[in-house]
Write an enzyme that holds these catalytic residues in place. Structure first.
Site, PDB file in Angstrom:
ATOM      1  N   ARG A   1       0.857  -1.181   0.000  1.00  0.00           N
ATOM      2  CA  ARG A   1       0.000   0.000   0.000  1.00  0.00           C
ATOM      3  C   ARG A   1       0.895   1.233   0.000  1.00  0.00           C
ATOM      4  NH1 ARG A   1      -3.408  -2.736  -1.740  1.00  0.00           N
ATOM      5  NH2 ARG A   1      -5.465  -3.202  -0.893  1.00  0.00           N
TER       6      ARG A   1
ATOM      7  N   GLU B   1      -3.818   7.583  -3.718  1.00  0.00           N
ATOM      8  CA  GLU B   1      -4.386   7.113  -4.982  1.00  0.00           C
ATOM      9  C   GLU B   1      -5.735   7.745  -5.251  1.00  0.00           C
ATOM     10  OE1 GLU B   1      -4.540   2.780  -5.546  1.00  0.00           O
ATOM     11  OE2 GLU B   1      -2.506   2.761  -4.772  1.00  0.00           O
TER      12      GLU B   1
ATOM     13  N   HIS C   1      -1.802   0.608 -10.005  1.00  0.00           N
ATOM     14  CA  HIS C   1      -2.352  -0.411  -9.095  1.00  0.00           C
ATOM     15  C   HIS C   1      -2.877  -1.640  -9.855  1.00  0.00           C
ATOM     16  CE1 HIS C   1      -4.059  -0.928  -4.784  1.00  0.00           C
ATOM     17  NE2 HIS C   1      -3.780  -2.108  -5.326  1.00  0.00           N
TER      18      HIS C   1
END
Ligand code: DGY
Length: 322
Positions: free
Chosen positions: A241, A270, A288
């Site tokens: 992450r 994000e 991602h």
């Protein structure tokens, strides 16, 4: 027969069976494609029994409060559950479920791919070629760092970390790893991996791959000080992450050549990307994609459906988190 329970499916998702869900529940779908706006989600969860969410949906205490006492399950279409306040869900006796295992190999492929791409400067070189600048083979062009036989440091030796270690064997790499709990000795031997402290891993590795989930312990783990511990030729890859890395500090380290390169699939805010990373030619940046194969996403959807329906039927879900 009583009314069917309502479940909110926050996005159109591969592998999620609306037919199966429809047998047991009334599916409430998004108004349009893309992530469901918070306002729409808050409106739709009132009185719902289940939510099938993605990592873009913040499932926090106010949302659970809005849903009310009917809410029994949050089935996340992801292995990471940092978008969900799991402690609050547990307090409210709401089951949280995720989709582990089915994405392990896809995520490990991507992690290893990022490592190779950053080491050998794939993105930079491709941008150069597409810009029409390739005028012929250049003995000095895009010199990278070797991968074969080097030392790989894996932070977070869960399933994905272990799958990356398995790939590293083919490259005859020495594997160091750091995990809260060391893996069993037999597994360490099979993967030829050695458990070390985080700082020793950072200073001793040529490649560092972050595979940890986002928790209060891992948030900001790779800060300026830790970046300074890395070798000048080190490559840092993050597939966990974004918030695990201080992106400002990483952008700075890349800008001054403090480390060789970075390979990122996840970001602090994000879908916003730190401008310093966008400017860094040695950063390989992906949107991602860890689990992004058709087969994997179909399996994630299948599992998310099973988790949801199991809880609604009063059964144990295949992948409970709490
Ligand atoms: C996950 O499952 O947590 C991934 O980041 C989504 O692909």
């Amino acid at each position: 027969m009583g009314e069917k329970p309502r479940v909110v499916i926050t996005r159109r998702l591969p592998g999620v069976s609306l037919a199966k869900i429809g047998e047991k529940a009334e599916a409430v779908l998004p108004d349009r494609d893309g992530p469901m706006p918070r306002k729409e989600l808050l409106r739709k969860v009132r009185g719902a029994s289940g939510i099938l969410s993605t990592l873009a949906d913040r499932i926090d205490a106010p949302l659970m409060e809005t849903a009310g006492k009917t809410l029994r399950v949050v089935s996340n279409f992801a292995v990471g559950v940092n978008n969900i306040d799991v402690a609050e869900a547990t307090r409210r006796r709401i089951r949280v479920c995720n989709t582990p295992d089915v994405l392990t190999e896809a995520a490990a492929d991507l992690g290893f791919g990022l490592l190779l791409a950053a080491a050998r400067r794939f993105s930079e070189a491709e941008r150069f070629l597409r810009a029409g600048k390739f005028t012929g083979w250049d003995p000095w062009g895009f010199l990278g760092v070797p991968v074969f036989g080097r030392t790989l440091g894996i932070v977070g030796m869960g399933k994905i970390g272990s799958a990356i270690a398995a790939r590293a064997r083919g490259f005859e790499m020495r594997v160091l790893y750091h995990s809260r709990t060391p893996i069993p000795k037999a597994r360490e031997d099979a993967l030829r991996a050695r458990h070390v402290g985080l700082d020793d891993l950072l200073s001793g590795s040529d490649f560092i791959v972050l595979c940890v989930p986002l928790t209060s312990e891992t948030r900001g783990m790779i800060d300026r000080g830790r970046l300074r511990r890395m070798k000048k030729e080190a490559v840092l890859v993050n597939i966990g992450r974004g918030e695990v890395v201080d992106e400002g500090a990483l952008a700075e380290a890349l800008a001054v050549g403090r480390i060789f390169a970075g390979g990122l699939d996840v970001y602090e805010k994000e879908p916003k990307i730190h401008p310093g990373l966008l400017r860094a030619p040695t950063a390989v940046l992906l949107p991602h994609l860890g689990s992004a194969t058709t087969e994997t996403r179909e399996r994630m959807g299948g599992l998310a459906t099973e988790n949801l329906l199991a809880v609604l039927s009063g059964d144990d879900p295949p992948c409970p988190v709490n």
